[in-house]
Design a protein around this motif. Sequence first.
Motif, mmCIF file in Angstrom:
data_model
loop_
_atom_site.group_PDB
_atom_site.id
_atom_site.type_symbol
_atom_site.label_atom_id
_atom_site.label_comp_id
_atom_site.label_asym_id
_atom_site.label_seq_id
_atom_site.Cartn_x
_atom_site.Cartn_y
_atom_site.Cartn_z
ATOM 1 N N THR A 58 -10.969 -41.164 52.975
ATOM 2 C CA THR A 58 -10.343 -42.438 53.317
ATOM 3 C C THR A 58 -11.222 -43.180 54.321
ATOM 4 N N ASP A 60 -10.303 -45.329 57.537
ATOM 5 C CA ASP A 60 -9.036 -45.484 58.258
ATOM 6 C C ASP A 60 -8.922 -46.850 58.936
ATOM 7 N N PHE A 66 -13.291 -40.646 56.705
ATOM 8 C CA PHE A 66 -12.891 -39.260 56.924
ATOM 9 C C PHE A 66 -12.674 -38.585 55.579
ATOM 10 N N ARG A 68 -11.274 -35.293 54.114
ATOM 11 C CA ARG A 68 -10.462 -34.126 54.483
ATOM 12 C C ARG A 68 -10.526 -33.090 53.372
ATOM 13 N N ASP A 119 -13.924 -30.515 57.076
ATOM 14 C CA ASP A 119 -13.679 -31.961 57.031
ATOM 15 C C ASP A 119 -14.961 -32.668 57.480
ATOM 16 N N PHE A 139 -9.492 -40.927 67.043
ATOM 17 C CA PHE A 139 -9.197 -39.636 66.399
ATOM 18 C C PHE A 139 -8.509 -38.669 67.358
ATOM 19 N N VAL A 174 -6.775 -42.031 61.207
ATOM 20 C CA VAL A 174 -6.882 -40.568 61.141
ATOM 21 C C VAL A 174 -6.774 -40.009 62.550
#
Lengths: 414, 414
Positions: A58, A60, A66, A68, A119, A139, A174
């Motif tokens: 994604t 963010d 990010f 994941r 990640d 974050f 995120v």
Amino acid sequence: MHADFPRINPLRLLDDLKTLRSFGATGPGVVRLALSPIDIEARRWLAARMADAGLDATIDGVGTVFGRSRKPGPALVIGSHTDTQPTGGWLDGALGVIYGLEIARALDECAATRDFAVDVASWIDEEGTFSGFLGSRSFVGEAVDTSVRNARNQGGLLLADALAQAGLANLPRVTLDRTRQRAYLEPHIEQGGRLEASAKSIGIVTTIVGIREFQLGFTGQRNHAGTTPMSIRRDAGAALVAFIARIDDAFGRLADADTVWTVGRIDLDPGSFSVVPGKALMNLQFRDANPERLHAMERALVELVDAWNTQHAVHAELIACEGAEEPVTMDPELQQRLEEAAEALAPGQWTSMPSGASHDAQVIAPHIPACMLFVPSIGGVSHDFIEDTAEQHIVLGCEVAARAAAGIAEALRR
Amino acid sequence: MHADFPRINPLRLLDDLKTLRSFGATGPGVVRLALSPIDIEARRWLAARMADAGLDATIDGVGTVFGRSRKPGPALVIGSHTDTQPTGGWLDGALGVIYGLEIARALDECAATRDFAVDVASWIDEEGTFSGFLGSRSFVGEAVDTSVRNARNQGGLLLADALAQAGLANLPRVTLDRTRQRAYLEPHIEQGGRLEASAKSIGIVTTIVGIREFQLGFTGQRNHAGTTPMSIRRDAGAALVAFIARIDDAFGRLADADTVWTVGRIDLDPGSFSVVPGKALMNLQFRDANPERLHAMERALVELVDAWNTQHAVHAELIACEGAEEPVTMDPELQQRLEEAAEALAPGQWTSMPSGASHDAQVIAPHIPACMLFVPSIGGVSHDFIEDTAEQHIVLGCEVAARAAAGIAEALRR
């Protein structure tokens, strides 16, 4: 190499690095300022590459990309930043992000590490085009809404407007899940010449140094440079120059080999040939890994100013600036995983060292165990179009980081 | 005072100075840049005051206001300039011009000096708004047509266009007639603090000092201020600072009490907190009355640069700048006339001294005998709105200048 260890794909790694370079390429360097149109393009490409690698990718609400891992269990986060300085090098933070992507792929392709969750992150605006470390700060849960509302780039564009133009303004951000994300690894170029000077291939960061910034102002008397005898001058510029010698002397006595201090700017007023400067101003920055030494240097500076003002007709003033950063220690266990990997793949070719530069790792380290790995910068150059790292060092660095990542991820599962 | 000596009228003197101040008055100071509309207004007023005093007054083809005495025989020229710096003081050159006007009147009103010819001049653009010393250079026959065609003020206006706008472009230019104009006297404010510091009221100039201007450039290696250890830096700013200490040392050994040197400007590149400067540049000016000392200082500078470059990884470069001026000695006999007048009217209150500043007198001195008289500047301040001189010093200075002028004019007729 033993089959139990993940093997990175050097060509795939270099291909991705070179493709990322093409976004904003300017001669040998890159101009990819955070949230600029070309940076957004690069982020969309990166998210797609993360998705190809099987990550849930994604972009963010502040612009961080990010990826994941879909794998259950504790996760290692590998990241850095893909935004650049106005005259950026092609590797800088991009190296660490693409290392993360390649390591996620390599672990997935290796039977022994297939289940390990990695990640991958490209934190937005590490370089501070709008607001430094925005992505990593967001974050770890720091309040960034004030920055988002008020920060502007040099062109005057509001961060909030840049996010809106990129279609990111209302997306979720995120955030760190400590129950899952247990460790952070940031690979980066060294940005200095220590590895090259000592003929090492890998640097393992012990501490990210702390920073103090001050302005020193001097107020004397502006005078005609022809009619004012030396004996009655109150020359603010001459005072500034004399004061620098005192700083060098005092800091030299407090310093170790890693302590650095820099006078980066000097302004004399009015700044002509024929006028004795009435005012003078300088920027002073110093960095050290040891918080006590930083405090001692700060105290020494205050004492120098006090002593000066009892002795001189030119008045000195110490002006503290924002942006003091405390030293941040890297996690000892994670350093040990890096050391084991480096010794296995590059025996005798690695060294422990402080990071003289700031990194997202210093934002994340107070929240989860964090570590950093450096590869050599040719000529020690960074933040310049000619910044570069030998291909063999790029590949070796990723191999060491992958091996260490496997070790870290395995330890997290114990 | 003996009736055989001319007597100035202090109120008339101060009235004229204050009226002239009203043209361009800005707070306590004056903004009257050469050939600006307000300067032209002031010139027309001045020409009218000269005509009232019985002089044949003209504004010439470059803007100089010249009041020629109608009396036969050898003439003394008294002058200075009425243009100002962008932040000009109210006296500066205006003092000497109005002194000249008052002295012409006073000699005319005194039976013993009625026949003496005194011409009065306000030379255009001493301050170099377009082209420094334009009026005096044109008067002594220097070629100024290139300046007239090409010189511009900071706003980009051509000197030729400024003259055309003022209706002066095609007028004749006043030039020196050596058969008639035999001596030059320039009264001026001191522009420094020496008279005040030594509690003297009158300065008699021995020499107008010579000037040398250089830029010193340093080229090292721009580097990250965090990642570059002190030991491997090539810091151009630190080199510049260290070099200044060498200059101070070398010049200190060559200097006498009147030698001055000034670092008026320092630029570090790129000029931020976090970057070790890769380039540094400074302006260095030095002045002395002794041409041999100026040459010795210049040689010392060249030797310092050469020695530096054999010892350091940061390269130093000496860049000579335009505007070198040789020292100009004032005429000894004219100095003696000033001394006699000063000792008569202000016994023990005068001193001989060099002029650290440049003046039209240095342009004229190579052509006819020239001298200068200084009055004290309060606080040593000049080229500033707050520049001022005590009224008693203004009046005394004019009395001494008038008495000296009578002595000079008389001697010219012998």
